[in-house]
Design a protein around this motif. Structure first.
Motif, PDB file in Angstrom:
ATOM      1  N   TYR A 177       0.600  -1.305  -0.072  1.00  0.00           N
ATOM      2  CA  TYR A 177       0.009   0.365  -0.013  1.00  0.00           C
ATOM      3  C   TYR A 177       0.752   1.232  -0.031  1.00  0.00           C
ATOM      4  O   TYR A 177       0.283   2.257  -0.593  1.00  0.00           O
ATOM      5  CB  TYR A 177      -0.510   0.298   1.444  1.00  0.00           C
ATOM      6  N   VAL A 178       2.364   1.219   0.678  1.00  0.00           N
ATOM      7  CA  VAL A 178       3.000   2.706   1.130  1.00  0.00           C
ATOM      8  C   VAL A 178       3.488   2.501  -0.541  1.00  0.00           C
ATOM      9  O   VAL A 178       3.508   3.769  -0.590  1.00  0.00           O
ATOM     10  CB  VAL A 178       4.142   2.491   1.643  1.00  0.00           C
ATOM     11  N   LEU A 235       2.146   2.189  -3.374  1.00  0.00           N
ATOM     12  CA  LEU A 235       1.488   2.092  -4.533  1.00  0.00           C
ATOM     13  C   LEU A 235       1.258   3.425  -4.097  1.00  0.00           C
ATOM     14  O   LEU A 235       0.925   4.154  -5.079  1.00  0.00           O
ATOM     15  CB  LEU A 235       0.433   1.572  -4.500  1.00  0.00           C
ATOM     16  N   ILE A 236       0.744   3.799  -2.765  1.00  0.00           N
ATOM     17  CA  ILE A 236       0.630   5.255  -2.621  1.00  0.00           C
ATOM     18  C   ILE A 236       1.500   6.348  -3.180  1.00  0.00           C
ATOM     19  O   ILE A 236       1.454   7.510  -4.331  1.00  0.00           O
ATOM     20  CB  ILE A 236       0.437   5.657  -1.197  1.00  0.00           C
ATOM     21  N   THR A 266      -3.439   6.474  -6.161  1.00  0.00           N
ATOM     22  CA  THR A 266      -4.699   6.943  -4.284  1.00  0.00           C
ATOM     23  C   THR A 266      -5.778   6.858  -5.301  1.00  0.00           C
ATOM     24  O   THR A 266      -6.645   7.148  -6.583  1.00  0.00           O
ATOM     25  CB  THR A 266      -4.142   7.529  -4.047  1.00  0.00           C
ATOM     26  N   THR A 314      -7.949   9.171  -5.751  1.00  0.00           N
ATOM     27  CA  THR A 314      -8.149  10.623  -6.278  1.00  0.00           C
ATOM     28  C   THR A 314      -6.604  10.580  -7.859  1.00  0.00           C
ATOM     29  O   THR A 314      -7.127  12.310  -8.425  1.00  0.00           O
ATOM     30  CB  THR A 314      -7.583  11.531  -5.110  1.00  0.00           C
ATOM     31  N   SER A 333      -4.421   8.398 -10.294  1.00  0.00           N
ATOM     32  CA  SER A 333      -3.767   7.293 -10.917  1.00  0.00           C
ATOM     33  C   SER A 333      -2.917   7.850 -12.047  1.00  0.00           C
ATOM     34  O   SER A 333      -2.364   9.046 -12.507  1.00  0.00           O
ATOM     35  CB  SER A 333      -5.155   6.689 -12.103  1.00  0.00           C
ATOM     36  N   THR A 384      -9.670   6.917 -11.727  1.00  0.00           N
ATOM     37  CA  THR A 384      -8.974   6.200 -10.508  1.00  0.00           C
ATOM     38  C   THR A 384     -10.145   5.110 -10.325  1.00  0.00           C
ATOM     39  O   THR A 384     -10.588   4.668  -8.724  1.00  0.00           O
ATOM     40  CB  THR A 384      -9.569   7.758  -9.362  1.00  0.00           C
ATOM     41  N   ALA A 423      -8.109   1.968  -9.309  1.00  0.00           N
ATOM     42  CA  ALA A 423      -8.013   2.253  -7.216  1.00  0.00           C
ATOM     43  C   ALA A 423      -8.501   2.447  -6.346  1.00  0.00           C
ATOM     44  O   ALA A 423      -8.292   1.721  -5.437  1.00  0.00           O
ATOM     45  CB  ALA A 423      -6.546   3.792  -7.306  1.00  0.00           C
ATOM     46  N   THR A 424      -9.405   3.246  -6.375  1.00  0.00           N
ATOM     47  CA  THR A 424     -10.985   2.844  -6.124  1.00  0.00           C
ATOM     48  C   THR A 424     -11.605   1.788  -5.455  1.00  0.00           C
ATOM     49  O   THR A 424     -11.642   0.817  -4.377  1.00  0.00           O
ATOM     50  CB  THR A 424     -11.884   3.906  -6.037  1.00  0.00           C
ATOM     51  N   PHE A 461      -8.716  -0.762  -3.740  1.00  0.00           N
ATOM     52  CA  PHE A 461      -8.152  -0.231  -2.282  1.00  0.00           C
ATOM     53  C   PHE A 461      -9.414  -1.022  -1.417  1.00  0.00           C
ATOM     54  O   PHE A 461      -9.328  -1.524  -0.247  1.00  0.00           O
ATOM     55  CB  PHE A 461      -8.049   1.155  -1.902  1.00  0.00           C
TER      56      PHE A 461
END
Lengths: 208, 106
Positions: free
Chosen positions: A120-121, A123-124, A129, A131, A133, A140, A143-144, A147
């Motif tokens: 996760y760290v 990817l962000i 995220t 908000t 891509s 997005t 991603a939404t 996650f």
């Protein structure tokens, strides 16, 4: 002379084998979890099919660390094996085996969560995220949904690890026996279910 | 049988389930299937429909192994199987309801 006599129907009910109530409750809970995760996965599939800006699989593969996640999948599978071995051990009255295999499961569960947190760290940090891509010409939505699905699963794993900590402490205190070890079995049901969900999620979100 | 710690391993009470060897064999199968799955996008890159079907089949076979053997559904009361089936039927019906008419036929 007695005037009370159970009727045939009540006699059948009295003689019918009763299911353990806690085990039935856990299965009913898992049934609700099946509904929950199926709805999440269906939403992911529908959004993927209908979204014109969904990244292609090669683009997804470039962003997600499939190799690392495959290792994580393997870790969860091995943890399912260790839970089964823990239950088999206590059914034989093997306290040491129970503690060993529950301990192994705990360590593997923590490793799974650590790897997922690491993923996760990164990817962000790479820009994926809810908000934005990092993949050109995509929105997005991926991603939404990614996650959301994996996040909910991760929370379930965390809950499992916390529950396992309690089960492990009880095992260390010798509170489970050959005759009474329902807590180990019920925890095992939940843990295997979490594994099943990940098997499906890994395929749908990472490989397809 | 005496264990190294001095405990005595007793014979397990009669309960439904597979053997330890079966559980370990299933674990190996799950791991092998996972390794195959990871490689399949490379092997079947040119045939996406076959890739999708193959991956889904593998995933559901793996899930079935875990549910039937590790979760003991194969050996336990049919009531638990009924709960799983009911959950799947309910969610399938609901999803059919919300998606009815939303996807035009080809």
């Amino acid at each position: 002379m007695s005037t009370t006599r159970p009727g045939a129907a009540s006699q059948v009910m009295h003689d019918a084998p009763r299911l353990p109530s806690r085990k039935l409750a856990v299965w009913l809970f898992l049934g609700s979890e099946i509904v929950f995760f199926s709805a999440l996965i269906f939403a992911y599939i529908v959004l993927r099919i209908t979204s014109p800006d969904w990244p292609t699989h090669p683009e997804i593969a470039e962003v997600l660390n499939i190799g690392l996640t495959a290792i994580n999948t393997f870790i969860l599978i091995v943890s399912s094996v260790s839970v089964v071995l823990a239950l088999e051990a206590i059914t034989r009255g093997n306290q040491r085996g129970l503690r060993l295999w529950l301990g192994v499961t705990f360590v593997l569960g923590v490793i799974f969560l650590s790897i997922q947190a690491y993923e996760y760290v990164h990817l962000i940090a790479d820009g994926l995220t809810i908000t934005k891509s990092p993949i050109p010409d995509t929105d997005t939505m991926f991603a939404t949904t990614f996650f959301t699905m994996t996040g909910f699963h991760g929370m379930h794993v965390l809950g499992g690890v916390l529950t396992l900590a309690i089960v492990l402490v009880k095992a260390m205190r010798g509170l489970y026996t050959r005759e009474h070890h329902e807590g180990v079995e019920l925890f095992g049901l939940y843990w295997h279910f979490v594994d099943v969900v990940w098997i499906i999620l890994f395929t749908i979100a990472y490989l397809i | 049988m005496n264990l190294p710690t001095g405990e005595t391993e007793t014979q397990p009470p009669k309960h439904a389930g597979a053997s330890i060897r079966t559980y370990l064999a299933i674990g190996v199968v799950l791991a092998v299937f996972t390794a195959i799955e990871v490689q399949m996008p490379t092997w079947l890159a040119a045939d996406r429909p076959l890739l999708v079907v193959s991956l889904l089949v593998l995933a559901f076979v793996k899930a079935a192994f875990v549910v039937l053997y590790y979760m003991h559904l194969k050996f336990d009361s049919r009531v638990y199987s009924g709960i799983v089936v009911l959950a799947l039927v309910l969610i399938s019906f609901f999803l059919w309801l919300v998606s009815y008419g939303q996807f035009p036929s080809p």
